[in-house]
Design a protein around this motif. Structure first.
Motif, PDB file in Angstrom:
ATOM      1  N   ARG A 171      -6.857  -3.908  -9.642  1.00 30.17           N
ATOM      2  CA  ARG A 171      -7.925  -3.062  -8.681  1.00 30.17           C
ATOM      3  C   ARG A 171      -7.495  -2.150  -8.238  1.00 30.17           C
ATOM      4  NH1 ARG A 171      -8.781  -8.359  -5.150  1.00 30.17           N
ATOM      5  NH2 ARG A 171     -10.833  -7.727  -4.834  1.00 30.17           N
ATOM      6  N   ARG A 177      -4.373  -3.857   2.633  1.00 33.43           N
ATOM      7  CA  ARG A 177      -4.290  -4.227   0.833  1.00 33.43           C
ATOM      8  C   ARG A 177      -5.574  -5.399   0.583  1.00 33.43           C
ATOM      9  NH1 ARG A 177      -0.343  -6.062  -1.536  1.00 33.43           N
ATOM     10  NH2 ARG A 177      -1.902  -5.804  -3.311  1.00 33.43           N
ATOM     11  N   MET A 178      -6.076  -5.071  -0.034  1.00 34.17           N
ATOM     12  CA  MET A 178      -7.254  -5.859  -0.639  1.00 34.17           C
ATOM     13  C   MET A 178      -6.555  -7.510  -0.904  1.00 34.17           C
ATOM     14  SD  MET A 178      -9.429  -4.573  -4.465  1.00 34.17           S
ATOM     15  CE  MET A 178     -10.942  -2.663  -3.673  1.00 34.17           C
ATOM     16  N   ASP A 191      -7.510 -14.192   3.937  1.00 34.88           N
ATOM     17  CA  ASP A 191      -7.617 -13.405   2.718  1.00 34.88           C
ATOM     18  C   ASP A 191      -6.734 -12.647   2.117  1.00 34.88           C
ATOM     19  OD1 ASP A 191      -8.803 -12.530   0.538  1.00 34.88           O
ATOM     20  OD2 ASP A 191     -10.192 -11.756   1.141  1.00 34.88           O
ATOM     21  N   SER A 248       0.560  -1.450  -0.065  1.00 37.64           N
ATOM     22  CA  SER A 248       0.569   0.255  -0.224  1.00 37.64           C
ATOM     23  C   SER A 248       1.079   1.383   0.199  1.00 37.64           C
ATOM     24  CB  SER A 248      -1.083  -0.273   1.115  1.00 37.64           C
ATOM     25  OG  SER A 248       0.332   0.210   2.705  1.00 37.64           O
ATOM     26  N   TYR A 294      -6.059 -11.072  -3.021  1.00 37.48           N
ATOM     27  CA  TYR A 294      -6.397 -11.131  -3.089  1.00 37.48           C
ATOM     28  C   TYR A 294      -5.569 -12.864  -4.556  1.00 37.48           C
ATOM     29  CZ  TYR A 294      -4.470  -6.688  -5.701  1.00 37.48           C
ATOM     30  OH  TYR A 294      -4.726  -5.200  -6.218  1.00 37.48           O
ATOM     31  N   GLU A 308      -7.600   0.364  -5.627  1.00 36.93           N
ATOM     32  CA  GLU A 308      -6.893   0.597  -4.592  1.00 36.93           C
ATOM     33  C   GLU A 308      -5.824   1.139  -4.848  1.00 36.93           C
ATOM     34  OE1 GLU A 308      -5.632  -2.962  -1.834  1.00 36.93           O
ATOM     35  OE2 GLU A 308      -4.891  -4.088  -4.079  1.00 36.93           O
TER      36      GLU A 308
END
Ligand code: FES
Length: 116
Positions: free
Chosen positions: A108, A63-64, A94, A56, A66, A110
């Motif tokens: 994505r 962070r998301m 996750d 990030s 993946y 972000e």
């Protein structure tokens, strides 16, 4: 819109806008569009030349998660960037991998820092 900052010890940092959510815009494609010299060869997740570190921007934002394909997991393990335990932990929690193959990573929504 996501802000993607590419950073390398050999070049000046460059931040670009990315249209996220197309499911086709890879990090490598974005880099090429903006003439950012991320190393690459096969562009198919096989050679590992496009290895990048993704975090990030402020190093604090979560962070998301993946999903890494089996192919990408295999290459990252071969490069010594991930272990089987890392992969298992990321799946359970996750969490994203810090190490990615630019040709396999879909951009994505972000803001991220990409070290190449
Ligand atoms: Fe070969 Fe991405 S260019 S793995």
């Amino acid at each position: 819109m996501a802000l993607v900052t590419f950073s390398s010890p050999d070049y000046k940092d460059k931040t670009v806008y990315a249209v996220a959510g197309s499911h086709t815009e890879t990090l490598l494609k974005l880099a090429k569009e903006h003439k950012i010299p991320v190393h690459h060869d096969c562009q198919d997740g096989e050679c590992g030349n496009c290895l990048v570190r993704v975090t990030s921007v402020d190093k604090k934002t979560q962070r998301m998660g993946y999903h890494l394909t089996d192919k990408e997991q295999t290459v990252l393990r071969h490069l010594g960037k991930l272990t089987k335990d890392d992969i298992d932990r990321m799946a359970v929690d996750d969490m994203p991998s810090e190490w990615r193959l630019a040709c396999q990573m879909i951009v994505r929504d972000e803001d991220i820092l990409v070290e190449y």
